[in-house]
Write a protein that holds these residues in place. Structure first.
Motif, mmCIF file in Angstrom:
data_model
loop_
_atom_site.group_PDB
_atom_site.id
_atom_site.type_symbol
_atom_site.label_atom_id
_atom_site.label_comp_id
_atom_site.label_asym_id
_atom_site.label_seq_id
_atom_site.Cartn_x
_atom_site.Cartn_y
_atom_site.Cartn_z
ATOM 1 N N GLU A 24 -33.726 45.006 82.594
ATOM 2 C CA GLU A 24 -33.570 44.428 83.666
ATOM 3 C C GLU A 24 -31.823 43.282 83.192
ATOM 4 O OE1 GLU A 24 -37.061 42.619 84.297
ATOM 5 O OE2 GLU A 24 -37.322 44.064 85.807
ATOM 6 N N SER A 25 -32.303 43.401 81.697
ATOM 7 C CA SER A 25 -31.241 42.396 80.989
ATOM 8 C C SER A 25 -29.487 42.533 81.542
ATOM 9 C CB SER A 25 -31.048 42.429 79.367
ATOM 10 O OG SER A 25 -30.795 43.772 78.877
ATOM 11 N N LEU A 26 -28.945 43.367 81.803
ATOM 12 C CA LEU A 26 -28.045 44.046 81.955
ATOM 13 C C LEU A 26 -28.202 44.652 84.208
ATOM 14 C CD1 LEU A 26 -27.222 46.709 78.714
ATOM 15 C CD2 LEU A 26 -25.949 44.208 80.013
ATOM 16 N N MET A 27 -27.184 44.073 84.564
ATOM 17 C CA MET A 27 -26.947 43.986 86.155
ATOM 18 C C MET A 27 -26.765 45.797 86.481
ATOM 19 S SD MET A 27 -25.091 41.911 88.477
ATOM 20 C CE MET A 27 -25.358 41.816 90.414
ATOM 21 N N VAL A 28 -25.835 46.128 85.791
ATOM 22 C CA VAL A 28 -25.456 47.772 86.312
ATOM 23 C C VAL A 28 -27.116 48.761 85.861
ATOM 24 C CG1 VAL A 28 -24.356 48.121 84.043
ATOM 25 C CG2 VAL A 28 -24.296 49.530 85.611
ATOM 26 N N ILE A 29 -27.668 48.430 84.939
ATOM 27 C CA ILE A 29 -28.947 49.100 84.546
ATOM 28 C C ILE A 29 -29.643 48.917 84.836
ATOM 29 C CG2 ILE A 29 -30.864 49.274 82.611
ATOM 30 C CD1 ILE A 29 -28.455 49.177 80.374
ATOM 31 N N HIS A 30 -29.981 47.310 85.407
ATOM 32 C CA HIS A 30 -31.080 47.265 86.276
ATOM 33 C C HIS A 30 -31.196 47.541 87.273
ATOM 34 C CE1 HIS A 30 -33.842 44.107 88.316
ATOM 35 N NE2 HIS A 30 -34.053 45.181 88.613
ATOM 36 N N MET A 31 -29.578 48.098 88.679
ATOM 37 C CA MET A 31 -29.624 48.753 89.513
ATOM 38 C C MET A 31 -29.084 49.880 89.943
ATOM 39 S SD MET A 31 -28.001 48.011 92.828
ATOM 40 C CE MET A 31 -28.348 45.965 93.471
ATOM 41 N N HIS A 32 -28.593 50.368 88.007
ATOM 42 C CA HIS A 32 -27.965 52.047 88.286
ATOM 43 C C HIS A 32 -29.460 53.024 87.106
ATOM 44 C CE1 HIS A 32 -24.393 52.200 90.831
ATOM 45 N NE2 HIS A 32 -24.711 51.672 90.796
ATOM 46 N N MET A 33 -30.323 52.411 87.039
ATOM 47 C CA MET A 33 -31.074 53.107 86.096
ATOM 48 C C MET A 33 -32.180 52.926 86.467
ATOM 49 S SD MET A 33 -28.683 53.387 82.494
ATOM 50 C CE MET A 33 -29.613 54.726 81.078
ATOM 51 N N GLN A 34 -32.234 51.841 85.807
ATOM 52 C CA GLN A 34 -34.453 50.869 86.356
ATOM 53 C C GLN A 34 -34.323 51.518 87.875
ATOM 54 O OE1 GLN A 34 -36.132 47.315 86.926
ATOM 55 N NE2 GLN A 34 -37.135 47.632 85.321
ATOM 56 N N MET A 35 -34.071 51.337 88.729
ATOM 57 C CA MET A 35 -33.952 51.481 90.005
ATOM 58 C C MET A 35 -34.226 52.984 90.502
ATOM 59 S SD MET A 35 -32.788 48.355 92.262
ATOM 60 C CE MET A 35 -33.602 46.790 92.356
ATOM 61 N N PRO A 36 -33.370 53.518 89.849
ATOM 62 C CA PRO A 36 -32.735 55.068 89.866
ATOM 63 C C PRO A 36 -34.102 56.086 89.901
ATOM 64 C CG PRO A 36 -31.196 54.324 89.939
ATOM 65 C CD PRO A 36 -32.063 53.512 89.707
ATOM 66 N N MET A 37 -34.369 55.461 88.269
ATOM 67 C CA MET A 37 -35.608 55.804 88.282
ATOM 68 C C MET A 37 -36.918 55.567 88.280
ATOM 69 S SD MET A 37 -34.089 55.594 84.094
ATOM 70 C CE MET A 37 -34.735 56.166 82.737
ATOM 71 N N LEU A 38 -36.643 55.099 88.688
ATOM 72 C CA LEU A 38 -38.607 54.895 89.291
ATOM 73 C C LEU A 38 -38.305 55.028 90.523
ATOM 74 C CD1 LEU A 38 -38.451 51.383 89.160
ATOM 75 C CD2 LEU A 38 -40.229 52.068 88.397
ATOM 76 N N VAL A 39 -37.753 55.359 91.527
ATOM 77 C CA VAL A 39 -37.272 56.610 92.300
ATOM 78 C C VAL A 39 -37.520 57.884 91.905
ATOM 79 C CG1 VAL A 39 -36.383 57.521 94.027
ATOM 80 C CG2 VAL A 39 -35.903 54.991 93.672
ATOM 81 N N ILE A 40 -37.308 58.297 90.944
ATOM 82 C CA ILE A 40 -37.123 59.228 90.650
ATOM 83 C C ILE A 40 -39.112 59.602 89.939
ATOM 84 C CG2 ILE A 40 -36.914 61.318 88.570
ATOM 85 C CD1 ILE A 40 -33.934 60.180 88.811
ATOM 86 N N ALA A 41 -39.614 58.999 89.023
ATOM 87 C CA ALA A 41 -40.162 59.197 88.554
ATOM 88 C C ALA A 41 -41.069 58.970 89.824
ATOM 89 C CB ALA A 41 -41.283 57.315 88.038
ATOM 90 N N GLY A 42 -41.130 58.705 91.328
ATOM 91 C CA GLY A 42 -42.092 58.809 92.198
ATOM 92 C C GLY A 42 -42.249 59.856 92.913
#
Ligand code: HEM
Ligand SMILES: [Cu+2]
Lengths: 185, 562
Positions: A24-42
């Motif tokens: 979450e400390s980097l905006m692009v990682i927050h939106m383009h890595m963390q969020m998609p990876m959460l979706v992938i986990a789901g």
């Protein structure tokens, strides 16, 4: 069952505070890595729920449209600068992020995608492409800071990530359009 | 009489077909390989000049100074030798595996050949005129004569032409062989050409859109960090292209030469895919010491680089397992006893084997260099030069040499004679000894602080610099051995190409193990792998590049520093 287990592992990894804080400390990682990876986990965990509650999915998501609608609503919601900001300031919203992305968006995407017809699939990809171009444009050329928590440079970076993702999707659409896999397989 | 001759030709054709030999394709590969080894010969002599100079034994004349020699040595060996060899080798494989090249594919490869040669000539002229002593990395703000860059751009176009040819060839084969896996060497070729195709885009942007407008004076300044980053996105990928090329022979050819079977087809293909996907992003490990890149980003890239180490380790494991199995099948016993069953006298095995062993210290050194603190000690010292003479000069190039002992006879319709084989074995040991001396000396003297890319100097007889001398002398000794190796190797290649006895040589491709697991078809979905690769590249490059561009310094005008 295997993949559900890996999905769970990925999920636990993503919510661990140091990992979450870093992402979450980097905006692009927050939106383009963390969020998609959460979706992938789901999506990975979805198998477990599909096996456990087949009737539920059968009844509520028989043609995939309700599921994909839920997915789209959630995605659009989480792409607003305002919601990202809130996820960083309010624990409640952050909790909602960690629950909604995998368990609502991820599972419904997995359950719906196969059920959609090609027209449905393509329209979803095309709408996201258009949306991404729009968002990229906003984030790159917006003269002001859109998020309280991220600097303008981060915003611009995110904008480029959106544009590149859109280009990637255009390449994919073109590939799908021009190349007929049945000629090769 | 006439009929007999016809019959004979008919028979010959059939034999050729069975061996997968196509005369016109062979001519193409022969031309590529010939250029590669001429580059080795010339580049090797330039290397010797450098080695002798660094040891203080030879002063280079002002009309051909150290930096001209170094630029030419780098370009010839890093670009010409490797590119021409790789293309010649993989085109031979495509032709052999896929039932001969399509006429238009062959034409594309020939066009590529001449465009590359033309580009190379254009690049060399300014080097000879001392107008382009910018080394093969041509980092701005050092600016060479514009013609130099036009030459480079042509080389890019030429290689692209070969990539496209390969794609057409593979796509066509797949259309006619629905549902089948592309044969393994052609699969390697596909991976290599995919990587080449995309990696070249980065240098193409650097050269065409940044450097050329700048050296012609259409724009005043250049963004140095962006240029360096684009260069290494390409440069690092090129390194792994060589590696993939060498690995293809280790996996597919060497087991056949020792009479064994190929390790898991699935694992091989997974390694190829993993390398294709993760490769380009490794480029930042060449910029660990560069300013302007956030520590977090550097850390992510170290992670990416080391991630490539994983498939490499799988490689090592797989290969030594193959050796042991084969040797034991032949009656080798005991923990070490099976070593004796290996064909040590066969250069087609010996050279790639030593190449593989060299990869162990080479890889270890590479991991050390990926670490920020350790790299600060060795960055821009002779250590680095030692490192890539070990990786490229030994692991890769010795594999190429090993390949040449069957590939050149194959494409020339000749045979490897015992004499040439013996010459090859001798060459292999000379090269090994030479590289150990030279690269060992380079590594050590680098730790003592001797800089790379610097002609002989004692810094006013400074004690530290004088302390380097013994090692630099050892370097020159190694270089001298190597030039002997170069001469033997080039002699062997041209002997096999034009003078060895006529005859049929097999293209050695090992079979799969009997109980191999079936490879899933998803490994053939290149569209998918390419999209994933592009995503990984975007993830790695968006953050630093945006920062370089948005927060750019004023930029630099061109400089001629020499
Ligand atoms: C006869 C064999 C060789 C000798 C004696 C030799 C020697 C040298 C020396 C002394 C340097 C210069 C170090 C410096 O001042 O920075 C050098 C640089 C280099 N060598 Fe070699 N080398 C040989 C073969 C090779 C081979 C086979 C390759 C690759 C296939 C190779 C690739 C390079 C490259 C890329 C550089 C760096 C150029 C640069 O820094 O711009 N060399 N070599
Ligand atoms: Cu590298």
């Amino acid at each position: 069952m295997n993949q559900s287990f890996y999905g769970l592992l990925l999920y636990i990894f993503l919510v661990t505070p140091p990992v979450a804080n870093f992402m979450e400390s980097l905006m692009v990682i927050h939106m383009h890595m963390q969020m998609p990876m959460l979706v992938i986990a789901g999506m990975l965990m979805a198998r477990f729920f599909q096996k456990r509650f087949p009737r539920f999915f059968e009844k509520w998501n028989s043609n995939g449209v309700p599921g994909i609608t839920l997915f789209v609503i959630l995605m659009v919601y989480w792409m607003l600068p305002r919601t990202m900001d809130e996820a960083l300031t309010s624990t409640l919203v952050e909790g909602f992020k960690f629950i909604s992305l995998p368990f609502l968006a991820g599972i419904s995407l997995r359950d719906s995608w196969k059920k959609l017809n090609p027209f449905g699939k393509n329209s979803i990809i095309i709408s996201f492409t258009v949306l991404f171009i729009g968002l990229g444009w906003i984030y790159i050329w917006s003269p002001v800071q859109l998020c309280n928590n991220y600097l303008v440079i981060e915003q611009v970076t995110l904008g480029w990530a959106f544009l590149l993702t859109a280009i990637g999707m255009i390449v994919y659409l073109g590939y799908n359009f021009f190349i007929d896999p049945s000629a090769y397989e | 009489m006439k009929m007999e001759a016809d019959l004979k030709i008919g028979f010959k054709d059939k034999a050729n077909k069975m061996l997968g030999y196509h005369p016109e394709d062979a001519k193409l590969s022969k031309s590529y390989i010939a250029v590669a080894f001429i580059a080795l010969l010339v580049g090797g002599f330039l290397g010797l000049l450098q080695g002798l100079n660094r040891a203080g034994l030879l002063e280079l004349p002002s009309w051909f100074n150290y930096y001209q020699v170094l630029t030419a040595h780098g370009l010839l060996l890093i670009l010409v030798l490797t590119a021409f060899f790789t293309i010649g080798y993989f085109y031979a494989a495509l032709s052999h595996n896929l039932g001969g090249l399509l006429p238009k594919v062959r034409k594309l490869a020939w066009i590529g050949f001449f465009i590359k040669l033309a580009g190379f000539v254009l690049a060399v002229i300014p080097i000879l005129m001392n107008e382009a002593s910018v080394m093969y990395t041509f980092y701005p703000p050092m600016a060479a004569h514009p013609v130099f860059y036009i030459g480079l751009a042509l080389i890019v176009v030429g290689v692209w032409s070969c990539c496209i040819g390969a794609f057409i060839q593979v796509a066509n084969w797949r259309k006619n062989h629905k549902g089948q896996h592309v044969p393994i060497l052609s699969y390697f070729a596909t991976g290599v050409f995919v990587l080449l195709f995309f990696a070249l885009m980065f240098v193409a942007v650097e050269v065409l859109f940044m450097i050329i407008p700048w050296v012609f004076g259409w724009v005043d300044t250049i963004n140095v960090m962006v240029a360096r980053t684009l260069f290494w996105a390409f440069g690092h990928t090129l390194v792994n292209i060589w590696y993939l090329t060498a690995v293809s022979a280790w996996y597919v050819v060497v087991p056949k030469v020792i009479g064994g079977k190929r390790w898991s087809d699935l694992l091989t293909r997974v390694v190829i895919i993993a390398l294709v996907i993760m490769n380009i992003t490794g480029g930042f490990h060449h910029q660990i010491i560069d300013p302007g890149i956030n520590e977090v980003v550097k850390f992510m890239h170290v992670f990416m680089s080391l991630a490539i180490g994983f498939p490499s380790l799988m490689t090592a494991f797989a290969l030594f397992a193959v050796f042991e199995r084969t040797a034991r099948r032949k009656g080798g016993k005991g923990l070490i006893g099976w070593w004796k069953k290996m064909p040590w006298g066969d250069v087609r095995f010996l050279a790639p084997f030593i190449a593989m062993v060299a990869f162990i210290p080479a890889g270890a050194g590479g991991i050390a260099q990926s670490t920020n603190q350790l790299d600060q000690v060795v960055h821009n010292t002779m250590w680095i030069v030692g490192h890539f003479h070990l990786t490229l000069g030994m692991s890769v190039v010795m594999t190429f040499f090993g390949i040449s002992y069957w590939l050149v006879p194959f494409i020339s319709n000749r045979v490897l004679t015992p004499q040439i084989n013996r010459l090859g074995v001798i060459q292999t040991w000379i090269w090994t000894a030479g590289m150990i001396c030279m690269s060992g000396a380079m590594h050590y003297v680098g730790l003592l602080g001797s800089p790379r890319r610097t002609s002989y100097t004692t810094y006013g007889d400074h004690a530290t610099a004088l302390g380097w001398d013994p090692y630099l002398m050892l370097l020159a000794v190694g270089g001298t051995l190597l030039i002997v190796g170069v001469i033997l190797q080039v002699y062997a290649v041209f002997n096999m190409m034009f003078f060895a006895p006529k005859g049929d040589t097999e293209f050695p491709i090992a079979e799969e193990e009997d109980n191999a697991t079936k490879t899933p078809y998803i490994t053939e979905r290149w569209g998918l792998w390419i999209v994933i690769m592009l995503i990984v590249v975007a993830m790695a490059y968006v953050i630093p590049l945006t920062e370089f561009i948005v927060n750019a310094p004023p930029g630099s005008p061109p400089f001629k520093t020499w």
